[in-house]
Design a protein around this motif. Structure first.
Motif, short mmCIF file in Angstrom:
data_model
loop_
_atom_site.label_atom_id
_atom_site.label_comp_id
_atom_site.label_asym_id
_atom_site.label_seq_id
_atom_site.Cartn_x
_atom_site.Cartn_y
_atom_site.Cartn_z
N LYS A 157 0.20 6.88 4.89
CA LYS A 157 -0.04 6.75 3.44
C LYS A 157 -1.53 6.64 3.14
O LYS A 157 -2.04 7.24 2.18
CB LYS A 157 0.69 5.51 2.91
N LEU A 161 -3.83 9.19 0.78
CA LEU A 161 -4.62 8.78 -0.38
C LEU A 161 -6.09 9.19 -0.22
O LEU A 161 -6.73 9.66 -1.18
CB LEU A 161 -4.51 7.26 -0.57
N TYR A 236 -9.63 2.52 -7.95
CA TYR A 236 -8.41 2.31 -7.18
C TYR A 236 -7.82 0.96 -7.57
O TYR A 236 -8.48 -0.07 -7.53
CB TYR A 236 -8.72 2.36 -5.69
N LYS A 239 -2.80 -3.33 -5.00
CA LYS A 239 -1.64 -4.21 -5.14
C LYS A 239 -1.41 -4.94 -3.82
O LYS A 239 -1.54 -4.36 -2.74
CB LYS A 239 -0.39 -3.39 -5.48
N ASP A 252 -2.41 2.68 -6.80
CA ASP A 252 -2.50 3.98 -7.47
C ASP A 252 -3.96 4.37 -7.70
O ASP A 252 -4.85 3.53 -7.85
CB ASP A 252 -1.79 3.94 -8.83
N SER A 254 -6.45 6.40 -10.23
CA SER A 254 -6.49 6.92 -11.61
C SER A 254 -7.83 7.61 -11.87
O SER A 254 -8.88 7.14 -11.43
CB SER A 254 -6.28 5.80 -12.63
#
Length: 256
Positions: A157, A161, A236, A239, A252, A254
């Motif tokens: 993952k 990213l 970024y 979380k 996530d 954006s």
């Protein structure tokens, strides 16, 4: 008559200006001359070749041997006192010096405004690019730290990213370069106008100065007003998640 120095076309600025329009006081290439004579307002204008002209003749009206002291707004041409009350009697007239000064002020204002706008945009690109790259690096750092914390479970993952960020960075930096080049080209063009404007201040004859200023103004009349850029930003959003939540609650990216 005395032969004038070699000139470039004052309309397209590229071809050799071998044809002189008596009414417009402008040098034109063969192509611009043809287009000029096709226009309804100038179809009856007369031309002389480069080897058969003495520009000093144009200080006076050939018909009445009078100074060209007025500017006919309707016909867009300098006229003498006699023409102003005969041929141009009902036309909108102004003093040629006043018309020149007004156009001079307008040209200077537009040049200053466009150059200021372009320079402001170039500054924003330079500043925004550094900030944008810094944000990208920071996001990669945070993602990498999360990847280390989550060990091998999130390696795939993390890499996905990072790849997404780098691809977006590459695409946007390419866009930034294109925009930067566009503004730099515009800057050169209007700096050239600024130089031409400065040189025009040496012209004593108000009629000729008016023509020079109109040529300069025509170079940027077709251009739209430059808008100040709004540089994109990215961040970024991190979380805090457990291992079992990792794939569903990963941070996530954006872009704005």
């Amino acid at each position: 008559m005395a032969q004038s120095a070699s000139k470039s076309c004052e309309i397209c600025m590229s071809g050799p200006g071998r044809n002189y329009c008596d009414q417009c006081d402008q040098w034109m290439c063969e192509n611009c001359k043809t287009l000029h004579l096709r226009s309804k307002i100038s179809r009856n204008h007369t031309f002389r070749s480069q080897s058969n002209i003495n520009l000093e003749e144009k200080l006076f009206c050939k018909e009445h041997d009078e100074n060209l002291i007025f500017y006919c707004v309707d016909c867009d041409m300098p006229v003498c006192k006699i023409y102003s009350v005969k041929t141009h009697k009902r036309h909108d007239m102004s003093d040629i010096n006043e018309s020149t000064q007004e156009l001079q002020a307008e040209v200077k204002k537009v040049i200053d405004s466009k150059i200021k706008s372009i320079k402001t945009n170039l500054d924003k690109i330079e500043q925004g690019t550094g900030k944008y790259q810094s944000d990208i690096k920071e996001a990669i750092r945070v993602i990498t730290e999360e990847g280390k914390h989550m060990k091998q479970l999130i390696d795939k993952k993390v890499q996905a990213l990072i790849t997404s960020l780098k691809e977006k960075e590459t695409a946007n930096l390419k866009d930034f370069q294109s925009i930067r080049t566009w503004f730099r080209n515009d800057l050169k063009k209007f700096q050239k106008c600024e130089t031409a404007f400065t040189e025009s201040q040496k012209v004593v004859d108000a009629r000729k100065l008016l023509t020079h200023l109109k040529n300069i103004k025509s170079d940027f009349d077709v251009e739209g007003e430059n808008q100040l850029l709004v540089m994109p930003t990215m961040k970024y959003i991190k979380k805090n998640v457990s291992e079992r939540e990792i794939f569903n609650l990963f941070g996530d990216i954006s872009f704005e």
